[in-house]
Design a protein around this motif. Structure first.
Motif, PDB file in Angstrom:
ATOM      1  N   CYS A   1       0.835  -1.207   0.000  1.00  0.00           N
ATOM      2  CA  CYS A   1       0.000   0.000   0.000  1.00  0.00           C
ATOM      3  C   CYS A   1       0.863   1.248   0.000  1.00  0.00           C
ATOM      4  O   CYS A   1       0.541   2.245  -0.679  1.00  0.00           O
ATOM      5  CB  CYS A   1      -0.931   0.004   1.217  1.00  0.00           C
ATOM      6  SG  CYS A   1      -2.263  -1.217   1.140  1.00  0.00           S
ATOM      7  N   ARG A   2       1.977   1.203   0.717  1.00  0.00           N
ATOM      8  CA  ARG A   2       2.899   2.342   0.718  1.00  0.00           C
ATOM      9  C   ARG A   2       3.466   2.559  -0.678  1.00  0.00           C
ATOM     10  O   ARG A   2       3.578   3.711  -1.138  1.00  0.00           O
ATOM     11  CB  ARG A   2       4.036   2.084   1.722  1.00  0.00           C
ATOM     12  CG  ARG A   2       3.610   2.071   3.180  1.00  0.00           C
ATOM     13  CD  ARG A   2       3.262   3.464   3.685  1.00  0.00           C
ATOM     14  NE  ARG A   2       4.397   4.365   3.638  1.00  0.00           N
ATOM     15  CZ  ARG A   2       5.275   4.529   4.613  1.00  0.00           C
ATOM     16  NH1 ARG A   2       5.162   3.815   5.736  1.00  0.00           N
ATOM     17  NH2 ARG A   2       6.259   5.388   4.498  1.00  0.00           N
ATOM     18  N   ARG A   3       3.838   1.457  -1.344  1.00  0.00           N
ATOM     19  CA  ARG A   3       4.394   1.581  -2.692  1.00  0.00           C
ATOM     20  C   ARG A   3       3.360   2.119  -3.679  1.00  0.00           C
ATOM     21  O   ARG A   3       3.700   2.817  -4.635  1.00  0.00           O
ATOM     22  CB  ARG A   3       4.932   0.224  -3.163  1.00  0.00           C
ATOM     23  CG  ARG A   3       6.206  -0.215  -2.448  1.00  0.00           C
ATOM     24  CD  ARG A   3       6.867  -1.383  -3.135  1.00  0.00           C
ATOM     25  NE  ARG A   3       6.132  -2.610  -2.958  1.00  0.00           N
ATOM     26  CZ  ARG A   3       6.325  -3.454  -1.945  1.00  0.00           C
ATOM     27  NH1 ARG A   3       7.229  -3.179  -1.007  1.00  0.00           N
ATOM     28  NH2 ARG A   3       5.629  -4.575  -1.868  1.00  0.00           N
ATOM     29  N   LEU A   4       2.093   1.788  -3.436  1.00  0.00           N
ATOM     30  CA  LEU A   4       1.011   2.289  -4.287  1.00  0.00           C
ATOM     31  C   LEU A   4       0.635   3.732  -3.936  1.00  0.00           C
ATOM     32  O   LEU A   4      -0.186   4.345  -4.624  1.00  0.00           O
ATOM     33  CB  LEU A   4      -0.224   1.401  -4.137  1.00  0.00           C
ATOM     34  CG  LEU A   4      -0.134  -0.012  -4.719  1.00  0.00           C
ATOM     35  CD1 LEU A   4      -1.318  -0.857  -4.255  1.00  0.00           C
ATOM     36  CD2 LEU A   4      -0.082   0.038  -6.244  1.00  0.00           C
ATOM     37  N   LYS A   5       1.237   4.250  -2.845  1.00  0.00           N
ATOM     38  CA  LYS A   5       0.951   5.603  -2.345  1.00  0.00           C
ATOM     39  C   LYS A   5      -0.530   5.758  -2.016  1.00  0.00           C
ATOM     40  O   LYS A   5      -1.169   6.760  -2.359  1.00  0.00           O
ATOM     41  CB  LYS A   5       1.401   6.666  -3.360  1.00  0.00           C
ATOM     42  CG  LYS A   5       2.907   6.638  -3.601  1.00  0.00           C
ATOM     43  CD  LYS A   5       3.355   7.731  -4.556  1.00  0.00           C
ATOM     44  CE  LYS A   5       4.866   7.696  -4.744  1.00  0.00           C
ATOM     45  NZ  LYS A   5       5.345   8.749  -5.680  1.00  0.00           N
ATOM     46  N   VAL A   6      -1.043   4.733  -1.322  1.00  0.00           N
ATOM     47  CA  VAL A   6      -2.446   4.719  -0.912  1.00  0.00           C
ATOM     48  C   VAL A   6      -2.520   4.848   0.607  1.00  0.00           C
ATOM     49  O   VAL A   6      -1.923   4.046   1.336  1.00  0.00           O
ATOM     50  CB  VAL A   6      -3.126   3.407  -1.357  1.00  0.00           C
ATOM     51  CG1 VAL A   6      -4.494   3.275  -0.715  1.00  0.00           C
ATOM     52  CG2 VAL A   6      -3.252   3.369  -2.875  1.00  0.00           C
ATOM     53  N   ASP A   7      -3.225   5.856   1.096  1.00  0.00           N
ATOM     54  CA  ASP A   7      -3.486   6.015   2.527  1.00  0.00           C
ATOM     55  C   ASP A   7      -4.839   5.384   2.837  1.00  0.00           C
ATOM     56  O   ASP A   7      -5.866   5.801   2.296  1.00  0.00           O
ATOM     57  CB  ASP A   7      -3.515   7.493   2.926  1.00  0.00           C
ATOM     58  CG  ASP A   7      -2.121   8.097   2.984  1.00  0.00           C
ATOM     59  OD1 ASP A   7      -1.165   7.343   3.263  1.00  0.00           O
ATOM     60  OD2 ASP A   7      -1.997   9.317   2.762  1.00  0.00           O
ATOM     61  N   ILE A   8      -4.840   4.393   3.707  1.00  0.00           N
ATOM     62  CA  ILE A   8      -6.070   3.682   4.033  1.00  0.00           C
ATOM     63  C   ILE A   8      -6.848   4.448   5.103  1.00  0.00           C
ATOM     64  O   ILE A   8      -6.351   4.701   6.194  1.00  0.00           O
ATOM     65  CB  ILE A   8      -5.772   2.256   4.519  1.00  0.00           C
ATOM     66  CG1 ILE A   8      -5.028   1.466   3.429  1.00  0.00           C
ATOM     67  CG2 ILE A   8      -7.051   1.538   4.924  1.00  0.00           C
ATOM     68  CD1 ILE A   8      -5.764   1.374   2.108  1.00  0.00           C
ATOM     69  N   ASP A   9      -8.078   4.804   4.764  1.00  0.00           N
ATOM     70  CA  ASP A   9      -8.947   5.526   5.696  1.00  0.00           C
ATOM     71  C   ASP A   9      -9.906   4.580   6.421  1.00  0.00           C
ATOM     72  O   ASP A   9     -10.356   4.885   7.522  1.00  0.00           O
ATOM     73  CB  ASP A   9      -9.760   6.571   4.934  1.00  0.00           C
ATOM     74  CG  ASP A   9      -8.877   7.554   4.200  1.00  0.00           C
ATOM     75  OD1 ASP A   9      -8.298   8.432   4.861  1.00  0.00           O
ATOM     76  OD2 ASP A   9      -8.738   7.426   2.964  1.00  0.00           O
ATOM     77  N   MET A  10     -10.220   3.435   5.802  1.00  0.00           N
ATOM     78  CA  MET A  10     -11.078   2.447   6.428  1.00  0.00           C
ATOM     79  C   MET A  10     -10.464   1.067   6.227  1.00  0.00           C
ATOM     80  O   MET A  10     -10.209   0.647   5.100  1.00  0.00           O
ATOM     81  CB  MET A  10     -12.498   2.466   5.855  1.00  0.00           C
ATOM     82  CG  MET A  10     -13.399   1.379   6.458  1.00  0.00           C
ATOM     83  SD  MET A  10     -15.072   1.315   5.741  1.00  0.00           S
ATOM     84  CE  MET A  10     -15.763   2.821   6.406  1.00  0.00           C
ATOM     85  N   LEU A  11     -10.235   0.373   7.325  1.00  0.00           N
ATOM     86  CA  LEU A  11      -9.703  -0.989   7.290  1.00  0.00           C
ATOM     87  C   LEU A  11     -10.816  -1.956   7.674  1.00  0.00           C
ATOM     88  O   LEU A  11     -11.392  -1.844   8.758  1.00  0.00           O
ATOM     89  CB  LEU A  11      -8.534  -1.112   8.265  1.00  0.00           C
ATOM     90  CG  LEU A  11      -7.947  -2.510   8.472  1.00  0.00           C
ATOM     91  CD1 LEU A  11      -7.367  -3.060   7.166  1.00  0.00           C
ATOM     92  CD2 LEU A  11      -6.885  -2.485   9.566  1.00  0.00           C
ATOM     93  N   VAL A  12     -11.108  -2.900   6.777  1.00  0.00           N
ATOM     94  CA  VAL A  12     -12.135  -3.909   7.056  1.00  0.00           C
ATOM     95  C   VAL A  12     -11.438  -5.260   7.159  1.00  0.00           C
ATOM     96  O   VAL A  12     -11.071  -5.874   6.155  1.00  0.00           O
ATOM     97  CB  VAL A  12     -13.216  -3.949   5.955  1.00  0.00           C
ATOM     98  CG1 VAL A  12     -14.278  -4.989   6.305  1.00  0.00           C
ATOM     99  CG2 VAL A  12     -13.854  -2.571   5.778  1.00  0.00           C
ATOM    100  N   ASN A  13     -11.244  -5.716   8.386  1.00  0.00           N
ATOM    101  CA  ASN A  13     -10.632  -7.024   8.638  1.00  0.00           C
ATOM    102  C   ASN A  13     -11.721  -8.091   8.595  1.00  0.00           C
ATOM    103  O   ASN A  13     -12.366  -8.391   9.603  1.00  0.00           O
ATOM    104  CB  ASN A  13      -9.930  -7.029  10.000  1.00  0.00           C
ATOM    105  CG  ASN A  13      -8.631  -6.260   9.999  1.00  0.00           C
ATOM    106  OD1 ASN A  13      -7.792  -6.435   9.121  1.00  0.00           O
ATOM    107  ND2 ASN A  13      -8.457  -5.395  10.984  1.00  0.00           N
TER     108      ASN A  13
END
Length: 283
Positions: free
Chosen positions: A77-89
């Protein structure tokens, strides 16, 4: 919490409750990171949702039961430059049968996916949410988390962990801009029972993944700590408050006892709840 234009990461996204989270969040304008083992299913879902709703979708094929997998997912996700705002486990699976007869390796994978991956994923993504001052973590538990489950001992214990873990973090983060929420579905019309190899675990009328997710997203928006979709499921989840532990074990054990009934029965099932290990809804 504003969803439109934000990024949601969903584990176990290729079918069942996970797929429904993807569909309903995309409909609300959320960008998606879809995670499961089945890359082809994820690619198909991502293509469909990007065309239908104009959102962005990234696909990461991964088995989260493996040691270090959550860390690798975070780095991707860091490499994709994506900041996760909602995590659904959401990813998880179950085993059924007499404890000593079920594969020990399989039950270890069950703990790794249902518990360790949830803890690791939350620990990795929460600091970024705190720096941004907002975010949400939704952990899919189960009505199984409210009482011990004879013949599904490991599964019930993992879901009790998820429920307790989520409630504790709800309190820790209640004034920090981060929402924690536990979804506790009962029997749901997914591949859970067919793949685990038993219908004994199915209690009452099965809910639909669509309705379960609708209830979950509404409860999250309302700031609730957890939700049990369905009146009968809610009553069942609270039953342990009004009967003794032994009475509860007798009741649940009678429903879940493997057909054949003998402790020497070798006809046990040690398949996971999902054909895709990183992938399906737990109920």
């Amino acid at each position: 919490m504003k969803i439109q234009g934000k990024w949601a990461l969903i584990t176990g996204a290729s079918s069942g409750i996970g797929e429904q989270f993807a569909r309903q969040l995309a409909k609300q304008g959320s960008h998606l990171v879809l995670v499961a083992r089945s890359e082809s299913k994820l690619e198909s879902l991502a293509d469909e949702l990007t065309k239908m709703y104009g959102i962005k979708a990234e696909v990461i094929s991964m088995d989260l039961s493996k040691e270090g997998a959550p860390s690798e997912l975070y780095q991707q996700c860091r490499r994709l430059k994506v900041d996760i705002d909602m995590l659904v486990n959401n990813a998880g699976f179950a085993t059924h049968g007499y404890f000593e007869q079920v594969s020990g390796e399989r039950q270890h994978e069950e703990v790794m996916l249902n518990v360790a991956a949830v803890v690791d994923m939350t620990h990795l993504f929460l600091p970024d949410m705190l720096r941004n001052g907002s975010g949400a973590v939704m952990n899919v538990a189960s009505t199984a988390g409210f009482q011990p489950l004879p013949y599904m001992a490991v599964y019930g214990a993992t879901k009790a962990f998820v429920l307790s873990f989520t409630q504790a973090l709800w309190w820790e983060n209640r004034d920090r801009g981060i929402k924690f929420f536990a979804l506790c579905p009962g029997s749901t019309d997914t591949s859970f029972f067919s793949v685990v190899g038993t219908e004994e675990a199915s209690v009452g009328k099965k809910d639909t993944p669509e309705r379960v997710v609708e209830v979950a997203l509404r409860a999250l928006k309302e700031g609730k700590m957890y939700v049990v979709p369905g009146v009968q499921n809610y009553i069942g989840a609270q039953l342990s408050r009004f009967i003794t532990r032994k009475q509860g074990l007798r009741l649940v054990g009678g429903m879940l006892r493997p057909r054949g009934g003998s402790g020497n029965n070798n006809n046990y099932k040690n398949l996971g709840a999902h054909s895709d290990l990183a992938g399906r809804t737990t109920r």
